[in-house]
Scaffold this active site. Structure first.
Site, PDB file in Angstrom:
ATOM      1  N   LEU A  60      68.532 -51.428  45.682  1.00 48.46           N
ATOM      2  CA  LEU A  60      68.206 -53.093  45.999  1.00 48.46           C
ATOM      3  C   LEU A  60      68.552 -53.995  44.620  1.00 48.46           C
ATOM      4  O   LEU A  60      67.896 -54.861  44.528  1.00 48.46           O
ATOM      5  CB  LEU A  60      66.628 -52.964  45.884  1.00 48.46           C
ATOM      6  CG  LEU A  60      66.063 -51.859  46.937  1.00 48.46           C
ATOM      7  CD1 LEU A  60      64.446 -52.060  47.054  1.00 48.46           C
ATOM      8  CD2 LEU A  60      66.468 -52.543  48.320  1.00 48.46           C
ATOM      9  N   SER A  61      69.586 -53.345  44.154  1.00 49.22           N
ATOM     10  CA  SER A  61      70.173 -54.218  43.138  1.00 49.22           C
ATOM     11  C   SER A  61      69.284 -54.713  41.641  1.00 49.22           C
ATOM     12  O   SER A  61      69.380 -55.888  41.165  1.00 49.22           O
ATOM     13  CB  SER A  61      70.631 -55.640  43.538  1.00 49.22           C
ATOM     14  OG  SER A  61      72.010 -55.354  44.107  1.00 49.22           O
ATOM     15  N   HIS A 113      80.352 -52.229  51.170  1.00 44.76           N
ATOM     16  CA  HIS A 113      81.703 -52.093  50.511  1.00 44.76           C
ATOM     17  C   HIS A 113      82.804 -52.791  51.372  1.00 44.76           C
ATOM     18  O   HIS A 113      84.003 -52.444  51.502  1.00 44.76           O
ATOM     19  CB  HIS A 113      82.028 -50.156  50.989  1.00 44.76           C
ATOM     20  CG  HIS A 113      81.168 -49.544  49.970  1.00 44.76           C
ATOM     21  ND1 HIS A 113      81.604 -49.208  48.842  1.00 44.76           N
ATOM     22  CD2 HIS A 113      79.960 -49.163  50.338  1.00 44.76           C
ATOM     23  CE1 HIS A 113      80.721 -48.203  48.390  1.00 44.76           C
ATOM     24  NE2 HIS A 113      79.716 -48.183  49.072  1.00 44.76           N
ATOM     25  N   GLY A 138      67.289 -47.983  40.978  1.00 45.09           N
ATOM     26  CA  GLY A 138      68.402 -46.824  41.664  1.00 45.09           C
ATOM     27  C   GLY A 138      67.843 -46.632  42.827  1.00 45.09           C
ATOM     28  O   GLY A 138      68.280 -45.827  43.596  1.00 45.09           O
ATOM     29  N   ASP A 164      82.610 -56.404  50.123  1.00 47.98           N
ATOM     30  CA  ASP A 164      82.707 -57.459  49.099  1.00 47.98           C
ATOM     31  C   ASP A 164      83.839 -57.400  48.245  1.00 47.98           C
ATOM     32  O   ASP A 164      84.710 -58.389  47.923  1.00 47.98           O
ATOM     33  CB  ASP A 164      81.593 -57.557  48.451  1.00 47.98           C
ATOM     34  CG  ASP A 164      81.057 -56.383  47.619  1.00 47.98           C
ATOM     35  OD1 ASP A 164      81.467 -55.265  47.352  1.00 47.98           O
ATOM     36  OD2 ASP A 164      79.940 -56.694  46.747  1.00 47.98           O
ATOM     37  N   ASP A 213      75.961 -58.724  45.337  1.00 47.76           N
ATOM     38  CA  ASP A 213      74.561 -58.545  44.617  1.00 47.76           C
ATOM     39  C   ASP A 213      74.298 -59.839  43.807  1.00 47.76           C
ATOM     40  O   ASP A 213      73.085 -60.448  43.998  1.00 47.76           O
ATOM     41  CB  ASP A 213      74.313 -57.332  43.918  1.00 47.76           C
ATOM     42  CG  ASP A 213      74.818 -56.018  44.860  1.00 47.76           C
ATOM     43  OD1 ASP A 213      74.903 -56.108  45.735  1.00 47.76           O
ATOM     44  OD2 ASP A 213      74.813 -55.009  43.954  1.00 47.76           O
TER      45      ASP A 213
HETATM   46  C1  GLA Z   1      76.625 -52.058  45.394  1.00 44.28           C
HETATM   47  C2  GLA Z   1      77.599 -52.968  44.697  1.00 44.28           C
HETATM   48  C3  GLA Z   1      78.172 -54.155  45.702  1.00 44.28           C
HETATM   49  C4  GLA Z   1      78.622 -53.873  46.949  1.00 44.28           C
HETATM   50  C5  GLA Z   1      77.684 -52.762  47.592  1.00 44.28           C
HETATM   51  C6  GLA Z   1      78.215 -52.064  49.020  1.00 44.28           C
HETATM   52  O1  GLA Z   1      75.473 -52.564  45.573  1.00 44.28           O
HETATM   53  O2  GLA Z   1      77.318 -53.443  43.633  1.00 44.28           O
HETATM   54  O3  GLA Z   1      79.208 -54.985  44.966  1.00 44.28           O
HETATM   55  O4  GLA Z   1      79.909 -53.183  46.810  1.00 44.28           O
HETATM   56  O5  GLA Z   1      77.336 -51.723  46.748  1.00 44.28           O
HETATM   57  O6  GLA Z   1      78.212 -52.987  49.700  1.00 44.28           O
END
Ligand code: GLA
Length: 367
Positions: free
Chosen positions: A125-126, A35, A122, A37, A173
């Site tokens: 892990l993006s 949190h 979900g 970025d 991410d």
């Molecule tokens: C998610 C968002 C990122 C970042 C993280 C927390 O993954 O996509 O941009 O803010 O949460 O670090």
């Protein structure tokens, strides 16, 4: 078999002949710096070995036909000029990515696309940024956009999340996925997008386990946290919380919520830079300490954890001791836990993860 090979074979089964190319984008784990970025701070993510493969073949018309082979072979079809749907899961992401590229430079021919991913969805892990970047790479390859840089693709993928998924995410991410080096952490300055690749010592393990807590209504909570940070920055008279130092913050008159959110972000930026330093110096116990402080800050000041996640993180930290650390990673409210430990305790950590997890989904980012 690699995800790319599997995608090529599945493409052949779905579309009757071999693809022209297969693009791949990994998932990511954030070692520390959550949190921050979207507050212009520093983050330290690392690409995973698992991710999303996109097999593609150009068409003669202007249609895009997509099969998602790991989502029950669900299909999607649209015209290049069609407006993407908003908040319709993977349809919004795939169609949205084609559309944001199309808005910048003409994509002349349609595509047959097959998506094959091996990232748990979900799970923090993006998987969505991985999908967007893989689609972006496929479209760029198919259209001969050789000058598109990883940063261009990352920014476009972020735009898709903002416009079509309704998540006001930062750039971490997408940058980790588009520009990260396998096996290395990436210290990313989210204000300038400058990066430094930091290799991890060979006798360290990076283990990513699922907390088992499903992230419900996360998008709303995520956007709310971002709004709170922006409100705190406005009240402090700065462009973003990156511009505040801990001393100034400790004297500032903010209401309780603003003060807590700001304290997390300002502290987390410091911790991330210190963590990069600890990795460069092979100082695993310093890194572990920083990870524990980071988790506590996400829990107490950012209020983005969950009691069950806290319990699992604590247990892992007990086992790891001074040989590393564990923390919740990513957007929070559940999702994944990252443990970094020395090889001498890796087996114990793995055993603990296996005993605890229902689905045994474990990703080893390193070792
Ligand atoms: C998610 C968002 C990122 C970042 C993280 C927390 O993954 O996509 O941009 O803010 O949460 O670090």
């Amino acid at each position: 078999m690699s995800a790319k090979k599997e995608a090529a074979l599945a493409f052949e089964r779905s579309f009757g002949s071999a693809p022209e190319g297969v693009a791949f984008a990994p998932g990511r784990v954030n070692l520390i710096g959550d949190h921050v970025d979207y507050n212009d701070g520093f983050v330290l993510p690392m690409p995973l070995s698992v991710g999303t493969a996109v097999a593609w073949r150009a068409r003669k018309d202007d249609r895009v036909a997509v099969t998602a082979s790991d989502l029950g072979s669900e299909t999607l079809e649209f015209h290049l000029a069609e407006e993407p749907p908003v908040k319709s899961g993977w349809h919004s992401l795939v169609h949205g990515m084609v559309s944001v590229i199309q808005a910048q430079r003409p994509v002349e021919r349609g595509l047959d696309i097959l998506i094959k991913g091996d990232l748990p969805r979900g799970a923090g892990l993006s998987s969505s940024a991985s999908l967007c970047v893989a689609i972006g790479r496929a479209v760029a390859e198919a259209s001969g956009f050789d000058d598109m840089t990883p940063e261009d693709i990352a920014r476009l993928a972020q735009r898709v999340e903002h416009i079509y998924a309704g998540v006001a995410c930062g750039i971490m991410d997408q940058m980790a996925i588009a520009a990260g080096e396998p096996g290395a952490a990436m210290l990313l300055d989210c204000r300038t997008l400058e990066t430094e690749s930091i290799g991890l010592p060979e006798d360290w393990s990076v283990l990513v386990s699922q907390s088992g807590v499903t992230r419900e209504l996360v998008d709303g909570a995520y956007n709310a946290r971002r709004a709170e940070c922006e409100s705190a920055a406005r009240k402090l008279g700065v462009e973003s919380l990156r511009d505040v130092d801990p001393i100034t913050l400790s004297f500032a008159k903010l209401d309780e919520v603003d003060a807590k959110r700001a304290r997390h972000v300002v502290g987390e930026i410091e911790r991330t830079r210190a963590a990069a330093h600890a990795i460069r110096n092979c100082a695993i116990s310093d890194l572990g300490e920083l990870m524990r402080f980071s988790h506590a800050s996400m829990r107490d000041d950012f209020e983005a954890s969950h009691p069950e996640v806290d319990r699992k993180v604590e247990r892992l930290n007990e086992i790891i001791g001074s040989k590393g650390g564990a923390r919740m990673t990513g957007g929070g409210f559940g999702g994944a836990i990252v443990s970094i430990c020395h090889a001498s305790v890796t087996r114990d950590v793995l055993n603990a993860i296996e005993q605890e997890s229902d689905d045994r989904q474990l990703v080893r980012a390193l070792n």
